[in-house]
Motif scaffolding. Sequence first.
Motif, PDB file in Angstrom:
ATOM      1  N   THR A  14      33.887  38.784  54.772  1.00 53.59           N
ATOM      2  CA  THR A  14      34.771  39.548  53.877  1.00 53.59           C
ATOM      3  C   THR A  14      35.010  38.797  52.574  1.00 53.59           C
ATOM      4  N   ALA A  15      35.275  37.502  52.668  1.00 53.87           N
ATOM      5  CA  ALA A  15      35.533  36.719  51.457  1.00 53.87           C
ATOM      6  C   ALA A  15      34.318  36.713  50.536  1.00 53.87           C
ATOM      7  N   MET A  16      33.141  36.583  51.095  1.00 58.65           N
ATOM      8  CA  MET A  16      31.929  36.574  50.272  1.00 58.65           C
ATOM      9  C   MET A  16      31.719  37.932  49.595  1.00 58.65           C
ATOM     10  N   LYS A  17      31.933  39.024  50.316  1.00 61.61           N
ATOM     11  CA  LYS A  17      31.817  40.365  49.730  1.00 61.61           C
ATOM     12  C   LYS A  17      32.843  40.543  48.606  1.00 61.61           C
ATOM     13  N   ASN A  18      34.060  40.067  48.857  1.00 63.11           N
ATOM     14  CA  ASN A  18      35.107  40.181  47.832  1.00 63.11           C
ATOM     15  C   ASN A  18      34.759  39.387  46.580  1.00 63.11           C
ATOM     16  N   MET A  19      34.192  38.189  46.743  1.00 68.57           N
ATOM     17  CA  MET A  19      33.820  37.383  45.572  1.00 68.57           C
ATOM     18  C   MET A  19      32.755  38.080  44.741  1.00 68.57           C
ATOM     19  N   VAL A  20      31.790  38.677  45.397  1.00 65.46           N
ATOM     20  CA  VAL A  20      30.739  39.402  44.671  1.00 65.46           C
ATOM     21  C   VAL A  20      31.344  40.598  43.950  1.00 65.46           C
ATOM     22  N   ALA A  21      32.174  41.371  44.656  1.00 59.11           N
ATOM     23  CA  ALA A  21      32.792  42.557  44.054  1.00 59.11           C
ATOM     24  C   ALA A  21      33.679  42.173  42.870  1.00 59.11           C
ATOM     25  N   MET A  22      34.460  41.133  43.022  1.00 60.98           N
ATOM     26  CA  MET A  22      35.349  40.699  41.943  1.00 60.98           C
ATOM     27  C   MET A  22      34.532  40.245  40.733  1.00 60.98           C
ATOM     28  N   GLY A  23      33.462  39.498  40.985  1.00 63.04           N
ATOM     29  CA  GLY A  23      32.605  39.043  39.892  1.00 63.04           C
ATOM     30  C   GLY A  23      31.963  40.198  39.149  1.00 63.04           C
ATOM     31  N   LEU A  24      31.439  41.174  39.897  1.00 65.51           N
ATOM     32  CA  LEU A  24      30.810  42.333  39.262  1.00 65.51           C
ATOM     33  C   LEU A  24      31.827  43.182  38.504  1.00 65.51           C
ATOM     34  N   ASP A  25      33.026  43.354  39.072  1.00 68.77           N
ATOM     35  CA  ASP A  25      34.076  44.104  38.370  1.00 68.77           C
ATOM     36  C   ASP A  25      34.418  43.439  37.041  1.00 68.77           C
ATOM     37  N   ASP A  26      34.476  42.112  37.031  1.00 71.74           N
ATOM     38  CA  ASP A  26      34.795  41.407  35.796  1.00 71.74           C
ATOM     39  C   ASP A  26      33.663  41.506  34.771  1.00 71.74           C
ATOM     40  N   VAL A  27      32.422  41.516  35.238  1.00 69.29           N
ATOM     41  CA  VAL A  27      31.294  41.702  34.318  1.00 69.29           C
ATOM     42  C   VAL A  27      31.415  43.055  33.634  1.00 69.29           C
ATOM     43  N   VAL A  28      31.721  44.079  34.396  1.00 73.16           N
ATOM     44  CA  VAL A  28      31.892  45.427  33.830  1.00 73.16           C
ATOM     45  C   VAL A  28      33.046  45.434  32.831  1.00 73.16           C
ATOM     46  N   ALA A  29      34.139  44.770  33.173  1.00 72.84           N
ATOM     47  CA  ALA A  29      35.291  44.712  32.265  1.00 72.84           C
ATOM     48  C   ALA A  29      34.908  44.038  30.951  1.00 72.84           C
ATOM     49  N   ILE A  30      34.206  42.927  31.012  1.00 70.29           N
ATOM     50  CA  ILE A  30      33.811  42.200  29.804  1.00 70.29           C
ATOM     51  C   ILE A  30      32.864  43.043  28.959  1.00 70.29           C
ATOM     52  N   VAL A  31      31.891  43.682  29.601  1.00 73.47           N
ATOM     53  CA  VAL A  31      30.934  44.536  28.879  1.00 73.47           C
ATOM     54  C   VAL A  31      31.666  45.670  28.162  1.00 73.47           C
ATOM     55  N   ASN A  32      32.746  46.154  28.753  1.00 74.57           N
ATOM     56  CA  ASN A  32      33.532  47.244  28.156  1.00 74.57           C
ATOM     57  C   ASN A  32      34.626  46.739  27.221  1.00 74.57           C
ATOM     58  N   GLY A  33      34.568  45.455  26.865  1.00 69.05           N
ATOM     59  CA  GLY A  33      35.516  44.912  25.900  1.00 69.05           C
ATOM     60  C   GLY A  33      36.892  44.622  26.460  1.00 69.05           C
ATOM     61  N   LYS A  34      37.017  44.565  27.770  1.00 68.58           N
ATOM     62  CA  LYS A  34      38.317  44.299  28.401  1.00 68.58           C
ATOM     63  C   LYS A  34      38.357  42.854  28.884  1.00 68.58           C
ATOM     64  N   ARG A  35      39.559  42.423  29.137  1.00 68.06           N
ATOM     65  CA  ARG A  35      39.771  41.069  29.668  1.00 68.06           C
ATOM     66  C   ARG A  35      39.454  41.074  31.168  1.00 68.06           C
ATOM     67  N   PRO A  36      38.745  40.060  31.666  1.00 74.92           N
ATOM     68  CA  PRO A  36      38.457  40.016  33.098  1.00 74.92           C
ATOM     69  C   PRO A  36      39.733  39.799  33.906  1.00 74.92           C
ATOM     70  N   GLN A  37      39.795  40.373  35.076  1.00 73.73           N
ATOM     71  CA  GLN A  37      40.982  40.247  35.925  1.00 73.73           C
ATOM     72  C   GLN A  37      41.013  38.902  36.655  1.00 73.73           C
ATOM     73  N   PHE A  38      39.846  38.358  36.956  1.00 74.52           N
ATOM     74  CA  PHE A  38      39.773  37.141  37.764  1.00 74.52           C
ATOM     75  C   PHE A  38      39.177  35.983  36.973  1.00 74.52           C
TER      76      PHE A  38
END
Length: 192
Positions: free
Chosen positions: A164-188
């Motif tokens: 679960t922790a490994m899946k969460n780390m991947v998901a959090m990393g990908l979510d932050d990449v999307v946020a940065i690409v969209n000009g937003k501040r990363p959450q993590f």
Amino acid sequence: LESTEIYNLTVGIIGAGHIGGATAQLYSALGAKVIAVDPIHRVELSPYLEYTDLDTLLKTADIVTVHTPLDESTANLFNSETFKKMKNTAYLINMARGGIVSAADLIAALQNKEIAGAALDTLANEGQFFEKQATPEEIPEDYKTLRAMPNVLISPHSAFYTDTAMKNMVAMGLDDVVAIVNGKRPQFEVYK
């Protein structure tokens, strides 16, 4: 061996953020008195802990558990002076960063019976020998000394390593990449 119950103990938490806050809730649920030191006092934790200062925590806690980042203010926070302030029946738990505890001073405190024991999920420079199959010559002397002590437990800082922790780390990393690409501040964000 006769022991004591958690509900008879005072648990001191250094760093009452996400992990420290969850730790406070667990100890509180078991009936312990929980005190904490943190620069931010979170109102939502008031049912589970009472904030105090570091000296009071060190003098009164039966268990001191560390959940703070390693920075200039916390490097070698646990040193000869700190251990002398603790009860000689107290236990130290470090699940944060190895550099928060001076290994040499911890060894001396344990040998001089200034504290009762320690549980360490992390050690300074652990990556040099935990992350590979180290030869006996590569293992630091302080680690060998601590590992040989009957009142010390050491684990290889791997509590995060679950499916679960490994899946969460991947998901959090990908979510932050999307946020940065969209000009937003990363959450993590990761801070150095």
